[in-house]
Write a protein that holds these residues in place. Structure first.
Motif, PDB file in Angstrom:
ATOM      1  N   VAL A 191       4.027  10.201   1.388  1.00 29.71           N
ATOM      2  CA  VAL A 191       5.463  10.230   1.677  1.00 29.71           C
ATOM      3  C   VAL A 191       5.877  11.700   1.667  1.00 29.71           C
ATOM      4  CG1 VAL A 191       7.758   9.468   0.996  1.00 29.71           C
ATOM      5  CG2 VAL A 191       5.767   7.989   0.567  1.00 29.71           C
ATOM      6  N   GLY A 192       5.956  12.316   2.821  1.00 32.12           N
ATOM      7  CA  GLY A 192       6.162  13.754   2.862  1.00 32.12           C
ATOM      8  C   GLY A 192       4.954  14.427   2.239  1.00 32.12           C
ATOM      9  N   ASP A 193       5.206  15.246   1.234  1.00 31.39           N
ATOM     10  CA  ASP A 193       4.107  15.908   0.537  1.00 31.39           C
ATOM     11  C   ASP A 193       3.628  15.125  -0.685  1.00 31.39           C
ATOM     12  OD1 ASP A 193       4.213  18.043   2.316  1.00 31.39           O
ATOM     13  OD2 ASP A 193       5.733  19.111   1.122  1.00 31.39           O
ATOM     14  N   THR A 194       4.233  13.959  -0.941  1.00 31.89           N
ATOM     15  CA  THR A 194       3.900  13.162  -2.117  1.00 31.89           C
ATOM     16  C   THR A 194       2.817  12.149  -1.786  1.00 31.89           C
ATOM     17  OG1 THR A 194       6.171  13.376  -2.919  1.00 31.89           O
ATOM     18  CG2 THR A 194       4.812  11.646  -3.921  1.00 31.89           C
ATOM     19  N   GLU A 195       1.797  12.062  -2.629  1.00 31.48           N
ATOM     20  CA  GLU A 195       0.716  11.097  -2.445  1.00 31.48           C
ATOM     21  C   GLU A 195       0.953   9.857  -3.308  1.00 31.48           C
ATOM     22  OE1 GLU A 195      -2.793  13.276  -3.474  1.00 31.48           O
ATOM     23  OE2 GLU A 195      -3.017  14.123  -1.454  1.00 31.48           O
ATOM     24  N   VAL A 196       0.774   8.698  -2.692  1.00 32.03           N
ATOM     25  CA  VAL A 196       0.835   7.413  -3.409  1.00 32.03           C
ATOM     26  C   VAL A 196      -0.599   7.005  -3.723  1.00 32.03           C
ATOM     27  CG1 VAL A 196       1.490   4.986  -3.291  1.00 32.03           C
ATOM     28  CG2 VAL A 196       2.957   6.736  -2.238  1.00 32.03           C
ATOM     29  N   THR A 197      -0.893   6.798  -5.005  1.00 31.49           N
ATOM     30  CA  THR A 197      -2.267   6.520  -5.434  1.00 31.49           C
ATOM     31  C   THR A 197      -2.444   5.080  -5.904  1.00 31.49           C
ATOM     32  OG1 THR A 197      -1.859   7.136  -7.740  1.00 31.49           O
ATOM     33  CG2 THR A 197      -2.457   8.920  -6.202  1.00 31.49           C
ATOM     34  N   GLU A 198      -3.706   4.734  -6.122  1.00 30.94           N
ATOM     35  CA  GLU A 198      -4.016   3.412  -6.671  1.00 30.94           C
ATOM     36  C   GLU A 198      -3.359   3.224  -8.039  1.00 30.94           C
ATOM     37  OE1 GLU A 198      -5.424   0.808  -5.490  1.00 30.94           O
ATOM     38  OE2 GLU A 198      -6.089   1.640  -3.581  1.00 30.94           O
ATOM     39  N   ALA A 199      -3.257   4.278  -8.828  1.00 26.85           N
ATOM     40  CA  ALA A 199      -2.597   4.180 -10.135  1.00 26.85           C
ATOM     41  C   ALA A 199      -1.132   3.806  -9.961  1.00 26.85           C
ATOM     42  CB  ALA A 199      -2.711   5.503 -10.890  1.00 26.85           C
ATOM     43  N   ASP A 200      -0.471   4.370  -8.940  1.00 26.24           N
ATOM     44  CA  ASP A 200       0.923   4.023  -8.678  1.00 26.24           C
ATOM     45  C   ASP A 200       1.063   2.540  -8.347  1.00 26.24           C
ATOM     46  OD1 ASP A 200       1.759   6.695  -8.984  1.00 26.24           O
ATOM     47  OD2 ASP A 200       1.267   7.142  -6.890  1.00 26.24           O
ATOM     48  N   ILE A 201       0.140   2.037  -7.549  1.00 25.27           N
ATOM     49  CA  ILE A 201       0.167   0.621  -7.175  1.00 25.27           C
ATOM     50  C   ILE A 201      -0.017  -0.260  -8.417  1.00 25.27           C
ATOM     51  CG2 ILE A 201      -0.950  -1.176  -5.808  1.00 25.27           C
ATOM     52  CD1 ILE A 201       0.594   0.864  -4.142  1.00 25.27           C
ATOM     53  N   ALA A 202      -0.930   0.146  -9.297  1.00 27.69           N
ATOM     54  CA  ALA A 202      -1.192  -0.627 -10.507  1.00 27.69           C
ATOM     55  C   ALA A 202       0.029  -0.652 -11.418  1.00 27.69           C
ATOM     56  CB  ALA A 202      -2.398  -0.048 -11.243  1.00 27.69           C
ATOM     57  N   PHE A 203       0.685   0.507 -11.590  1.00 32.23           N
ATOM     58  CA  PHE A 203       1.891   0.552 -12.417  1.00 32.23           C
ATOM     59  C   PHE A 203       2.998  -0.312 -11.809  1.00 32.23           C
ATOM     60  CE2 PHE A 203       0.302   4.907 -13.852  1.00 32.23           C
ATOM     61  CZ  PHE A 203      -0.154   4.413 -15.072  1.00 32.23           C
ATOM     62  N   ALA A 204       3.121  -0.265 -10.502  1.00 29.21           N
ATOM     63  CA  ALA A 204       4.153  -1.063  -9.832  1.00 29.21           C
ATOM     64  C   ALA A 204       3.899  -2.550 -10.016  1.00 29.21           C
ATOM     65  CB  ALA A 204       4.203  -0.707  -8.344  1.00 29.21           C
ATOM     66  N   SER A 205       2.618  -2.944 -10.065  1.00 28.74           N
ATOM     67  CA  SER A 205       2.304  -4.363 -10.235  1.00 28.74           C
ATOM     68  C   SER A 205       2.803  -4.881 -11.574  1.00 28.74           C
ATOM     69  CB  SER A 205       0.792  -4.597 -10.119  1.00 28.74           C
ATOM     70  OG  SER A 205       0.103  -4.136 -11.277  1.00 28.74           O
ATOM     71  N   GLN A 206       2.888  -4.008 -12.584  1.00 30.68           N
ATOM     72  CA  GLN A 206       3.422  -4.405 -13.877  1.00 30.68           C
ATOM     73  C   GLN A 206       4.948  -4.485 -13.838  1.00 30.68           C
ATOM     74  OE1 GLN A 206       1.808  -2.022 -17.097  1.00 30.68           O
ATOM     75  NE2 GLN A 206      -0.140  -1.805 -16.056  1.00 30.68           N
ATOM     76  N   ASP A 207       5.588  -3.492 -13.221  1.00 30.80           N
ATOM     77  CA  ASP A 207       7.042  -3.478 -13.161  1.00 30.80           C
ATOM     78  C   ASP A 207       7.605  -4.635 -12.343  1.00 30.80           C
ATOM     79  OD1 ASP A 207       7.364  -1.328 -14.782  1.00 30.80           O
ATOM     80  OD2 ASP A 207       7.831   0.113 -13.193  1.00 30.80           O
ATOM     81  N   PHE A 208       6.867  -5.047 -11.307  1.00 32.69           N
ATOM     82  CA  PHE A 208       7.374  -6.073 -10.405  1.00 32.69           C
ATOM     83  C   PHE A 208       6.589  -7.383 -10.528  1.00 32.69           C
ATOM     84  CE2 PHE A 208       8.657  -2.030  -8.622  1.00 32.69           C
ATOM     85  CZ  PHE A 208       9.995  -2.249  -8.310  1.00 32.69           C
ATOM     86  N   ALA A 209       6.052  -7.642 -11.729  1.00 32.79           N
ATOM     87  CA  ALA A 209       5.240  -8.847 -11.942  1.00 32.79           C
ATOM     88  C   ALA A 209       6.019 -10.120 -11.653  1.00 32.79           C
ATOM     89  CB  ALA A 209       4.706  -8.863 -13.371  1.00 32.79           C
ATOM     90  N   ASP A 210       7.265 -10.204 -12.113  1.00 33.30           N
ATOM     91  CA  ASP A 210       8.059 -11.420 -11.900  1.00 33.30           C
ATOM     92  C   ASP A 210       8.268 -11.685 -10.412  1.00 33.30           C
ATOM     93  OD1 ASP A 210       8.223 -11.788 -14.616  1.00 33.30           O
ATOM     94  OD2 ASP A 210      10.216 -10.881 -14.809  1.00 33.30           O
ATOM     95  N   GLN A 211       8.575 -10.644  -9.653  1.00 32.87           N
ATOM     96  CA  GLN A 211       8.801 -10.830  -8.220  1.00 32.87           C
ATOM     97  C   GLN A 211       7.511 -11.203  -7.495  1.00 32.87           C
ATOM     98  OE1 GLN A 211       9.882  -8.420 -10.158  1.00 32.87           O
ATOM     99  NE2 GLN A 211      11.845  -7.536  -9.490  1.00 32.87           N
ATOM    100  N   LEU A 212       6.411 -10.567  -7.868  1.00 33.54           N
ATOM    101  CA  LEU A 212       5.139 -10.852  -7.207  1.00 33.54           C
ATOM    102  C   LEU A 212       4.687 -12.291  -7.433  1.00 33.54           C
ATOM    103  CD1 LEU A 212       3.089  -7.602  -7.932  1.00 33.54           C
ATOM    104  CD2 LEU A 212       4.040  -8.334  -5.740  1.00 33.54           C
ATOM    105  N   SER A 213       5.057 -12.853  -8.587  1.00 31.02           N
ATOM    106  CA  SER A 213       4.632 -14.216  -8.893  1.00 31.02           C
ATOM    107  C   SER A 213       5.236 -15.233  -7.932  1.00 31.02           C
ATOM    108  CB  SER A 213       5.014 -14.575 -10.329  1.00 31.02           C
ATOM    109  OG  SER A 213       6.431 -14.659 -10.478  1.00 31.02           O
ATOM    110  N   GLN A 214       6.241 -14.814  -7.174  1.00 28.00           N
ATOM    111  CA  GLN A 214       6.926 -15.727  -6.270  1.00 28.00           C
ATOM    112  C   GLN A 214       6.400 -15.662  -4.835  1.00 28.00           C
ATOM    113  OE1 GLN A 214      11.204 -15.083  -6.673  1.00 28.00           O
ATOM    114  NE2 GLN A 214      10.969 -14.605  -8.842  1.00 28.00           N
ATOM    115  N   VAL A 215       5.406 -14.826  -4.591  1.00 32.14           N
ATOM    116  CA  VAL A 215       4.847 -14.705  -3.234  1.00 32.14           C
ATOM    117  C   VAL A 215       3.333 -14.870  -3.294  1.00 32.14           C
ATOM    118  CG1 VAL A 215       6.714 -13.201  -2.456  1.00 32.14           C
ATOM    119  CG2 VAL A 215       4.634 -12.198  -3.424  1.00 32.14           C
ATOM    120  N   PRO A 216       2.693 -15.211  -2.172  1.00 33.52           N
ATOM    121  CA  PRO A 216       1.230 -15.405  -2.159  1.00 33.52           C
ATOM    122  C   PRO A 216       0.500 -14.112  -2.521  1.00 33.52           C
ATOM    123  CG  PRO A 216       2.242 -16.333  -0.185  1.00 33.52           C
ATOM    124  CD  PRO A 216       3.308 -15.541  -0.874  1.00 33.52           C
ATOM    125  N   PRO A 217      -0.613 -14.208  -3.251  1.00 32.85           N
ATOM    126  CA  PRO A 217      -1.389 -13.023  -3.637  1.00 32.85           C
ATOM    127  C   PRO A 217      -1.825 -12.168  -2.458  1.00 32.85           C
ATOM    128  CG  PRO A 217      -2.100 -14.933  -4.891  1.00 32.85           C
ATOM    129  CD  PRO A 217      -1.150 -15.450  -3.859  1.00 32.85           C
TER     130      PRO A 217
END
Length: 302
Positions: free
Chosen positions: A43-69
Motif C-alpha cells: 500500500v504505497g510504500d507500506t508492506e502488508v505481511t503474513e504477520a499482519d494477516i494473522a493479527f487481523a484474523s484475531q481482531d476480526f474473528a467474530d466477523q470471519l466466523s460468519q463467512v465461509p473459510p
C-alpha cells in the motif's frame, strides 16, 4: 469481570480456530507463505505481511466466523489494505502527533504487553503434566454416588404393564419386549436408560429402580406422570471418577486462576503502587480488597 474474561476466552479460542483454518486453506491451495515477514500486498510504500494477516484474523474473528473459510484470505487482505490506506491518511494529517492519540497508543501497547505476558508466563506454564497431577490429586479418593443401569418398558395402562410382566415371567427377553411394546423414546433401543444416580428420575421410578436387585424386574407396574413402567436393573455400581478428558478444561482453568493469583500477587509485592483516585464499590457489593481472589475465569490474551 467474569463475563469479560469468559468472552475474551471465547474470542481467543475462535481466533485460534480461524487461524488454523486459514493456514489449512492456504496450504491446500499451495499458496502458503512460510515466514511472518513474507509480503502479501503493498500500500504505497507500506508492506502488508503474513504477520499482519494473522493479527487481523484475531481482531476480526467474530466477523470471519460468519463467512465461509474459503473467503477468509481475501477478506483479511482487503481489511488490512484498507486499514493501511486509512492509517497513511492519518499520518499525512498528523494524527500520530496528537496527545490523545499518543495516550491511546501507550494504552494499547500496555495491553498488548500484558496479553503477551499472560500468554507466556501464565497460560504457557500450564503443562499437560501439571493437569495430570491436578487430576490425580483431585480424584485420588473419589467416591461416586450409587448408580443403576436399567431398562424400562413404558405403556399407557396398568393392564398393559401387567401383561408385559406376565410375558417376562414366561421367559421373554426384556429388551425385545421393550422394542415391541414400549411407547417411550428408548423403546427402539430396548428400553436402555444407561446409568443414572438418585435425583435423575422421577421419584416413583427412582424408588422402584433402587429397590431392585441386579437382574430383577418390577413385579408390579410402576406409575409415573408418563404412564406405567416395568423396570429392570442390569447393573449397580458407584459412579466412577470422570475421565481426564472430560475435566481437562476445568482443571486447566483452576490452575490458570491459581497461577494468575500467585504471579500477580508476587509482582504487586515488588511494585510500588499508589492509587490517586478513590475507589468506588463494585455494582452489587463492596469493591474487593487489595490482594483478593483472582477472577472466576483466568484472563487470556485479547
Amino acid at each position: 469481570m467474569k463475563r469479560f474474561f469468559a468472552a475474551t476466552a471465547r474470542r481467543t479460542a475462535l481466533a485460534a480456530l480461524l487461524a488454523g483454518g486459514l493456514v489449512g486453506g492456504l496450504a491446500a491451495s499451495g499458496a502458503l507463505a512460510q515466514e511472518p515477514g513474507d509480503v502479501v500486498a503493498k500500500v504505497g510504500d507500506t508492506e502488508v505481511t503474513e504477520a499482519d494477516i494473522a493479527f487481523a484474523s484475531q481482531d476480526f474473528a467474530d466477523q470471519l466466523s460468519q463467512v465461509p473459510p474459503t473467503q477468509w484470505r481475501k477478506i483479511l487482505t482487503d481489511v488490512v489494505v484498507d486499514m493501511n490506506v486509512l492509517a497513511n491518511a492519518a499520518r499525512e494529517a498528523g494524527i500520530q502527533d496528537e496527545e490523545a492519540f499518543k495516550r491511546q497508543v501507550e494504552f494499547l501497547t500496555m495491553r498488548a504487553l500484558r496479553n503477551a505476558y499472560l500468554a507466556r508466563e501464565i497460560e504457557g506454564k500450564i503443562s499437560d503434566e501439571a493437569i495430570q497431577e491436578a487430576y490425580d490429586k483431585e480424584f485420588a479418593n473419589f467416591e461416586g454416588e450409587d448408580e443403576r443401569k436399567a431398562r424400562h418398558i413404558l405403556v399407557k395402562t396398568k393392564e398393559e404393564a401387567e401383561a408385559v410382566i406376565a410375558e417376562l415371567d414366561g421367559g421373554a427377553d426384556f429388551a425385545e419386549v421393550a422394542k415391541d411394546k414400549s411407547t417411550g423414546p428408548t423403546g427402539p433401543n430396548g428400553g436402555d436408560l444407561g446409568y443414572f444416580t438418585r435425583g435423575r428420575m422421577v421419584k416413583e421410578f427412582e424408588d422402584a429402580a433402587f429397590a431392585l436387585e441386579v437382574g430383577a424386574y418390577t413385579k408390579e407396574p410402576v406409575e409415573t406422570q408418563f404412564g406405567w413402567h416395568v423396570i429392570k436393573v442390569e447393573e449397580a455400581r458407584k459412579q466412577p471418577a470422570p475421565a481426564l478428558a472430560d475435566v481437562r478444561d476445568q482443571l486447566r482453568q483452576q490452575l490458570l486462576r491459581a497461577r494468575y493469583a500467585e504471579v500477580l500477587a508476587d509482582l504487586k509485592a515488588k511494585t510500588s503502587i499508589e492509587v490517586m483516585v478513590e475507589e468506588t464499590p463494585a455494582e452489587g457489593g463492596e469493591a474487593p480488597a487489595e490482594g483478593g481472589e483472582a477472577p472466576a475465569e483466568a484472563p487470556k490474551a485479547e
